[in-house]
Write a protein that holds these residues in place. Structure first.
Motif, short mmCIF file in Angstrom:
data_model
loop_
_atom_site.label_atom_id
_atom_site.label_comp_id
_atom_site.label_asym_id
_atom_site.label_seq_id
_atom_site.Cartn_x
_atom_site.Cartn_y
_atom_site.Cartn_z
N THR A 45 0.83 -1.18 0.00
CA THR A 45 0.00 0.00 0.00
C THR A 45 0.87 1.24 0.00
OG1 THR A 45 -1.46 -1.27 1.42
CG2 THR A 45 -1.98 1.06 1.12
N ALA A 46 1.81 1.19 0.85
CA ALA A 46 2.70 2.35 0.94
C ALA A 46 3.44 2.56 -0.37
CB ALA A 46 3.70 2.13 2.07
N ASP A 47 3.84 1.49 -0.94
CA ASP A 47 4.58 1.59 -2.20
C ASP A 47 3.69 1.97 -3.36
OD1 ASP A 47 6.74 -1.24 -1.49
OD2 ASP A 47 6.74 0.84 -0.78
N GLY A 48 2.45 1.73 -3.17
CA GLY A 48 1.56 1.95 -4.29
C GLY A 48 1.55 0.78 -5.23
N THR A 49 2.10 -0.26 -4.79
CA THR A 49 2.15 -1.42 -5.67
C THR A 49 1.01 -2.38 -5.39
OG1 THR A 49 3.57 -2.54 -4.09
CG2 THR A 49 4.64 -1.36 -5.89
N LEU A 50 0.20 -1.98 -4.48
CA LEU A 50 -0.85 -2.89 -4.06
C LEU A 50 -1.67 -3.35 -5.25
CD1 LEU A 50 -2.05 -4.18 -1.61
CD2 LEU A 50 -3.63 -2.28 -1.42
N PHE A 51 -1.91 -2.44 -6.12
CA PHE A 51 -2.76 -2.78 -7.27
C PHE A 51 -1.94 -3.15 -8.49
CE2 PHE A 51 -6.54 -1.76 -5.17
CZ PHE A 51 -6.28 -0.70 -4.33
N THR A 52 -0.77 -2.68 -8.46
CA THR A 52 0.03 -2.99 -9.64
C THR A 52 0.61 -4.39 -9.55
OG1 THR A 52 1.97 -2.10 -8.55
CG2 THR A 52 0.71 -0.61 -9.95
N GLN A 53 0.76 -4.80 -8.35
CA GLN A 53 1.38 -6.11 -8.17
C GLN A 53 0.51 -7.20 -8.78
OE1 GLN A 53 4.21 -6.14 -6.34
NE2 GLN A 53 4.61 -8.32 -6.60
N ASP A 54 1.22 -8.13 -9.40
CA ASP A 54 0.49 -9.27 -9.95
C ASP A 54 0.45 -10.35 -8.88
OD1 ASP A 54 -0.64 -11.30 -11.22
OD2 ASP A 54 0.87 -11.48 -12.81
N TRP A 55 -0.52 -10.27 -8.07
CA TRP A 55 -0.57 -11.16 -6.92
C TRP A 55 -0.76 -12.61 -7.34
CZ3 TRP A 55 1.26 -9.24 -2.73
CH2 TRP A 55 1.18 -7.86 -2.50
N ASP A 56 -1.30 -12.76 -8.50
CA ASP A 56 -1.50 -14.15 -8.95
C ASP A 56 -0.17 -14.84 -9.20
OD1 ASP A 56 -4.36 -13.12 -10.75
OD2 ASP A 56 -4.25 -14.15 -8.83
N THR A 57 0.71 -14.07 -9.67
CA THR A 57 2.01 -14.67 -9.98
C THR A 57 3.01 -14.50 -8.86
OG1 THR A 57 2.69 -12.63 -11.01
CG2 THR A 57 1.75 -14.32 -12.44
N GLU A 58 2.64 -13.69 -7.94
CA GLU A 58 3.59 -13.45 -6.86
C GLU A 58 3.83 -14.73 -6.07
OE1 GLU A 58 6.05 -10.86 -4.75
OE2 GLU A 58 4.85 -10.55 -6.53
N PRO A 59 5.07 -15.08 -5.95
CA PRO A 59 5.35 -16.28 -5.15
C PRO A 59 5.06 -16.01 -3.69
CG PRO A 59 7.37 -15.22 -5.87
CD PRO A 59 6.25 -14.46 -6.48
N LEU A 60 4.70 -17.03 -3.04
CA LEU A 60 4.44 -16.88 -1.61
C LEU A 60 5.75 -16.64 -0.88
CD1 LEU A 60 1.77 -19.62 -1.00
CD2 LEU A 60 1.47 -17.15 -1.05
#
Lengths: 969, 378
Positions: free
Chosen positions: A485-500
């Motif tokens: 959130t702070a980074d502003g990447t909350l929405f940009t991040q591809d959480w689907d591909t983000e590794p755990l």
């Protein structure tokens, strides 16, 4: 570094106008700083030399870079750190000055010098294997420590250079110098370019390094592009984490890529990059980018694109690490572009590095596994050249490849992979590289929590086994989301591909299971093993699965070792310029001990709680072991692990002689002890080393073994332990085969004894046996070898047939000593007890007879000679007989009966004697009664010593061709 | 310009060329005054020089130092070849002094080889000069002077740099001057080991005659080796010498030689085996055996001569065997025969052995030749 920091700030301001997340830095930084500080002492040493050599870049920059990053958050901390390193209360400007120096036209040279210097170091290190390892470690250390790209870049350079030199590539020092020169030229050019550009002078410095790269890049644009992309990706990722501006970073990445694809030179890229990004040329970024190239450049030239790419990988890796800690968000990790490259490489190569590819793709939970792979690189190294490991193809990886690496550059990619595997592992987290790209593309859009994030959270919880894990998982997620959130990447991040992310160590098992991982990791199975066990496997015998063992450290090949070193850096231990060995031995220990801010710890910090860091780290390391499961690889590992086990056992046992059972390869030999040493005291001097620990312990169970003169360090697997040797000796003694066979066998037994430093009564027995056989066969050279060995063995107080061989020795000395000094000396050495021994007495009498020329006495002694003394006396027989006949022909008149001569000169019968006499020019007449007489007067004039019948041109009848061809073993 | 002058001019030209071009190998043979045979250039100039000859004009083109070196050197050559060694030494030393001064100024070590030659020559010339002076009843002091000059050379060499290696060479020359006795003693011992008895005798005798007569321990050290050497050359020491030098271990050996008693020799060898082995004379003493046998045979021969001079030159083996039995030597007839053969073979006994009759037939003339300073077997 300052530039970087500035750039970062600028980016952040531009992108989000947001300020850094206070939370981020505090969280990440604390972990880092302590580590760095701790690391410094170790690294400092290296740094200084470098700085001296030419520019301060290497040493200081890395650190400064790191600090700079911190500085953005906490200037004071930064300066402190700096001062500690450089021992100057250096301000930011100070750092700049250093950089500026680099920028100077002279800089290119300085670079060259550096590279050379490194080479030099390397060579030095080579002399002592351990040192090499250290050097590399340092480099590694740096990277991880720095975690920041800038810092890492220099160390990497160093590291890479070292690596190459020793490495498989066998690039010589000469090559590096070339590279240096090359760089210098490039550098200048680039500098110009940079000057043209927006960048400030200090930026130049940063660029200077890249320049070299640029040149390289031009040569292989595609590769360059890839690297750049990766770097860019990392950058953005990094920034993203730090600030909302992250978006800008991705954009820049794209730009860079495009430019690269266009085939534009690096300088162009650099210029273009800032411009396109629209960001004010963030000094930090520029410098950052440049750094990696710089490091790579020397290698690149020397090697190929591959080398270069590797360096990039390295750089990327560090970046990745840096990102991880800060971001603490798995997505960031994934976003790093570097990882994709690796993956691609791996696939193409299908080398041992396969592991690495897996790593990148592993979900956050798998991150730990990834780390383990980092350790694995060592093992993989072995495999690198020789066999290829099968790497499970990962669809994602494939995509990544397409994305990040231009396929035209496959070669380069491959090469990268080959070198980079270690890095890959590191970069595993960076597998997110994809993410970055995706992020950039996807970016912006949703409000509130994106569904993909929700799915991510679900996934992360799904893998939790117990409450504790769930709790930690929750905490970590919280952090990640806050940060995002702070980074502003909350929405940009591809959480689907983000590794755990990785769960705390306690849940290591779970990690492996992590179903969330989208990638099909063949190696996942292995991950299931408890990390602790794996860690154990390294140092100790593997109970269940042999393959995973890290024995790779022991790779026999020097190049491998170098590789290892290179990889070692990844391991936390490596950072501190500890010898690679240390890493292997007890990573845990070291981690705890040194508590440096390793990349790993950093990651852990991001994912798990600080308290768990150490544990986590160890687990990660241990778990990182092998992802690849090909049977071949497994077998190899098994083999290696076995060897390693043994060595460990030996150590544990504390038997000096036995300490090194494993000892198989040369490196093993040299390295393991080293490692051990370093565990205890990292800075042991050569003279303090326990060389006994190098002793080989054989494992071969074959009784028969052909002799082969060693051309390399002995391999324990081909060396027979004492028990087997005893059987072998018995076999030799009882075999009906000829001497050639026996000699061959005995020589191999002797060799095994020597190699294992076995010096006891059995050794004496072997040598005595061989000496006797050699005597019987008239093999004097071999006898002399045994005799001289026996002399020292007896001298050590080992029991044997002293007197018998003292007698032999006397008999030999008479023959060999041209002057009497040696004879007198060996007589003087005889103890009164020895003089009472029959054999010795006999030998002394023979000696007296020979010196007096008393042939009658000599042949009487010959007839009653004990043991094998007649064999040695045989050597004098001809000479004594000839002297005798000379004497007799002069003193006897008018004739001497042949029968008499035959009797006193030890001939078997008169006929035999007559033949001999005739052959030596004696005049023989037949008496009326049928007896043969030597006409002494005629004989005296015509005596001569005929050429020996069995004479061979080369002078050693034992080496007669016939024997050679008929030799059967 | 006469032939002689041309020859001198040629020599000066060669010398100065080598000097100026710093060609050590070329210069060296021109310096070696006493070399035998001399280098052609040196030889030709040596024959061309006359006492009143003036070669000053040939030296004008050169600087003062070179001129002085060549000038004195030519004088030295001239004196040397006219047999005036003391004068030759003096001239040579003057030349060498200037050369040494210049040598100090040269940064390179090009002149090391010529300097070696100078160091050697000055010692040899000094020795010859001292012989000459001594023969004229003058004080032989030149060797001392040569020693002090070599010390100066050593000082010039014992610095850091390439010249340093030359110090060893000069040290050797100095050693020969200042420690000649020691030098001779050790080389003499070496010769004993190598059984070069003549050379050993010469060197040890030099050491004995030149060593400080008050240093009894030194004398003893020398005599310890000199006695066996002399014994093997057939020269026996007085018992008083052995007693004075506290060398009782040789008494039995000497007695054995005098009496032809092999027993005594064996006893001496076994009693002092360790000592003989340690000093390295064991084998030398052991080799005296043949001389002892010779003495024994001579005794037999003398006894037979007393009994029956006509048949004295025929010695039956049974007699010899009986004699050796008396001496507690357990030898059968074959062994005795062998020893007889060896004695004849080694020229310790003249005659021949008749195997059929088992009789040694001795030469009627000097059947047992004395060694008289020659080693056995020569």
């Amino acid at each position: 570094m300052d530039l970087e920091s500035n750039s970062v700030e600028k980016q952040q301001t531009e992108g989000g106008g947001q300020e850094h997340h206070p939370s981020m830095y505090p969280s990440a930084m604390p972990g880092h700083q302590p580590g760095i500080l701790a690391a410094r002492p170790a690294t400092v040493e290296w740094n200084y030399p470098r700085a001296n050599a030419s520019s301060l870049e290497n040493g200081i920059p890395s650190i400064s870079g790191y600090h700079d990053d911190q500085r953005t958050k906490d200037p004071a901390a930064f300066q402190d750190g700096k001062s500690a390193l450089s021992s100057t209360g250096a301000s930011t400007t100070h750092d700049y000055s250093a950089y500026i120096n680099n920028q100077n036209p002279a800089d290119p040279y300085s670079h060259a010098y550096q590279s050379q210097y490194y080479n030099y170091q390397h060579s030095t290190t080579d002399s002592s294997h351990q040192q090499v390892g250290i050097v590399q470690d340092t480099g590694a250390t740096y990277q991880p420590l720095s975690s920041f790209q800038n810092a890492s870049s220099y160390p990497q350079t160093n590291y890479s250079s070292t690596y190459y030199n020793p490495g498989d590539y066998q690039t010589t020092a000469g090559y590096q110098p070339q590279a240096a020169g090359y760089q210098s030229s490039d550098y200048t050019q680039q500098t110009n370019a940079w000057n043209n550009g927006n960048y400030a002078s200090h930026q130049y410095s940063a660029y200077s390094v890249p320049d070299a790269n640029a040149a390289q890049y031009s040569s292989s644009p595609a590769v360059d592009a890839t690297h750049y992309q990766q770097q860019y990706g990392q950058w953005p990722g990094y920034y993203n984490q730090t600030a909302p501006d992250v978006m800008c970073a991705p954009g820049t990445e794209h730009m860079a890529r495009s430019s690269v694809s266009g085939g534009s030179s690096l300088p162009d890229l650099n210029q273009g990059y800032p411009a396109k990004s629209n960001q004010p040329p963030p000094p930090g970024t520029t410098s950052w980018r440049q750094d990696p190239p710089a490091s790579s450049s020397p290698y690149f030239q020397g090697k190929d694109v591959a080398g270069f790419s590797q360096t990039n990988d390295w750089q990327n890796r560090p970046l990745v690490f840096g990102n991880t800690p800060r971001a603490q968000a798995p997505p960031h990790f994934q976003q790093t572009l570097g990882s994709p490259t690796f993956v691609s490489v791996d696939e193409q190569r299908k080398t041992g590095y396969a592991k690495s590819p897996k790593m990148p793709f592993t979900p956050p939970g798998q991150v730990r596994p990834n780390f383990r792979p980092a350790l694995n690189p060592l093992p993989t190294l072995e495999g690198l050249r020789g066999s290829k490991f099968q790497i499970p193809t990962n669809p994602r990886i494939a995509t990544n490849l397409a994305f990040s690496v231009s396929k035209t550059d496959k070669e380069s990619a491959e090469k990268d992979a080959s070198i980079a595997p270690a890095y890959i592992n590191v970069s595993v987290p960076s597998s997110t590289g994809e993410g970055t790209s995706h992020d950039s593309s996807q970016s912006l859009a949703k409000g509130a929590f994106p569904p993909s994030l929700r799915a991510y959270v679900e996934r992360s919880f799904a893998r939790c086994k117990d409450d504790a894990q769930r709790l930690s998982n929750q905490n970590i997620l919280k952090e990640i989301i806050t940060k995002a959130t702070a980074d502003g990447t909350l929405f940009t991040q591809d959480w689907d591909t983000e590794p755990l992310f990785t769960l705390p160590a306690t849940s290591a098992d779970n990690v492996s299971k992590g179903p969330q991982i989208s990638f099909s990791l063949l190696s996942l199975n292995k991950l299931k093993r408890s990390p602790s066990r794996r860690a154990k496997s390294r140092w100790e015998p593997v109970v269940e699965e042999k393959p995973p063992v890290l024995t790779t450290n022991l790779n026999p090949v020097a190049s491998d070792s170098t590789i290892l070193n290179r990889f070692t850096p990844k391991t936390a231990e490596a950072k501190f310029a500890m010898p690679p060995s240390s890493t292997f031995r007890s990573p845990r220990k070291q981690a705890k001990k040194t508590r440096f801010s390793d990349p790993y710890p950093v990651q852990n910090g991001g994912v798990s709680s600080d308290s768990d860091k150490d544990q986590e780290l160890t687990k990660l390391l241990s778990g990182a072991i092998s992802m690849v499961d090909s049977p071949e690889e497994r077998r190899k590992r098994e083999h290696r692990s076995k060897r390693f086990e043994k060595s460990q056992e030996g150590k544990a046992g504390g038997h000096k002689n036995k300490a090194f059972r494993a000892g198989g390869g040369r490196n093993k030999k040299s390295k393991i002890p080293f490692t051990a040493k370093f565990d205890d005291a990292p800075r042991l001097a050569v003279e303090d080393m326990d060389w006994d620990s190098f002793t080989v312990r054989g494992t071969c169970q074959e009784i028969e073994k052909r002799y082969l003169r060693l051309t390399s360090a002995p391999d324990p697997s081909t060396v027979r332990p004492e028990g087997v040797l005893e059987k072998a000796l018995a076999l030799v003694q009882s075999t009906p085969k000829n001497y050639l066979y026996k000699c061959d066998q005995l020589k191999s037994i002797r060799q095994d004894l020597t190699v294992q430093r076995i010096r006891n009564e059995f050794t004496v027995k072997v040598y005595e046996t061989h000496a006797r056989l050699a005597l019987e066969a008239g093999d004097l050279p071999e006898f002399n070898q045994c005799q001289s060995q026996l002399k020292t063995l007896y001298g050590e107080g080992i029991n044997g047939c002293h007197f018998e061989f003292a007698a032999y020795n006397l008999l030999c000395v008479i023959r060999h000593s041209s002057t009497n000094r040696e004879l007198v000396a060996s007589m003087a050495r005889l103890t009164p007890v020895a003089k009472r021994d029959e054999a010795v007495k006999h030998a002394l009498q023979v000696r007296a007879a020979v010196t007096a020329g008393n042939y009658v006495l000599f042949f009487r002694l010959y007839k009653k000679a004990p043991n094998l003394s007649p064999c040695l006396m045989d050597l004098y027989v001809e000479k004594m007989r000839f002297e005798a006949i000379k004497c007799m022909s002069k003193s006897y008149r008018p004739t001497v009966p042949v029968s008499f001569v035959s009797q006193i000169l030890g001939f078997s019968d008169g006929e035999d004697c007559a033949d001999w006499l005739r052959a030596h020019g004696a005049a023989i007449t037949a008496h009326a009664d049928g007896n043969l007489l030597v006409d002494s007067k005629a004989t005296a004039a015509g005596l001569y010593m005929p050429e020996p019948d069995d004479a061979v041109p080369h002078g050693d009848s034992n080496l007669a061709v016939d024997d050679f061809f008929t030799a059967k073993f | 310009m006469s032939e002689a002058q041309r020859s001198v001019a040629e020599f000066i030209r060669r010398f100065s060329d080598a000097y100026i071009l710093q060609d050590g190998p070329f210069l060296t043979p021109l310096i070696a005054v006493s070399s035998c045979p001399p280098s052609p250039a040196l030889f030709s100039v040596a024959n061309s020089l006359s006492p009143n000859q003036d070669w000053g004009r040939f030296l004008k083109p050169f600087d003062a130092q070179l001129g002085e070196i060549v000038n004195h050197h030519l004088r030295a050559i001239q004196f040397f070849y006219s047999g005036r060694y003391a004068d030759a030494y003096s001239a040579f030393e003057k030349s060498a002094n200037v050369f040494l001064q210049e040598f100090r100024n040269w940064e390179t070590a090009w002149a090391l080889q010529p300097l070696y030659t100078i160091a050697y020559e000055i010692r040899v010339l000094a020795e010859k000069a001292d012989q000459e002076l001594a023969s004229h009843g003058k004080n032989p002091e030149k060797l001392k002077g040569a020693g002090s000059f070599l010390m100066k050379v050593f000082g010039a060499l014992a610095t850091k740099g390439p010249k340093r290696v030359g110090a060893l060479h000069v040290t050797c020359q100095l050693f020969k001057i200042y420690f000649k006795v020691t030098y001779m003693y050790y080389t003499g011992r070496l010769e004993v080991y190598n059984e070069n008895f003549l050379a050993a005798d010469q060197k040890l005798t030099y050491a004995l005659t030149h060593c400080n007569p008050k240093r009894t321990s030194n004398i003893r050290m020398i005599v310890k080796y000199l006695v066996p050497v002399k014994l093997s050359l057939g020269i026996l020491p007085k018992e008083s010498l052995l007693e004075r030098c506290n060398l009782p271990e040789y008494l039995n050996a000497v007695q054995a030689l005098k009496r032809g008693d092999i027993r005594l020799l064996r006893r001496a060898l076994s009693e002092h085996e360790d000592r003989f082995l340690k000093s390295g004379v064991y084998l030398v003493i052991e080799k005296l055996e043949l001389q002892v046998y010779q003495r024994m045979m001579k005794k037999i021969y003398m006894l037979q001569k007393l009994k029956d001079p006509a048949k004295a030159h025929q010695v039956k083996m049974e007699v010899v065997v009986k004699a050796s039995r008396w001496l507690e030597m357990d030898m059968d007839i074959d062994e005795v025969e062998c020893i007889m053969a060896i004695l004849i073979y080694k020229n310790l006994m003249k005659g021949y052995f008749a195997h059929k009759s088992k009789v040694v037939v001795l030469s009627k003339q000097d059947p047992f030749p004395k060694l008289n300073g020659k080693p056995v077997g020569d």
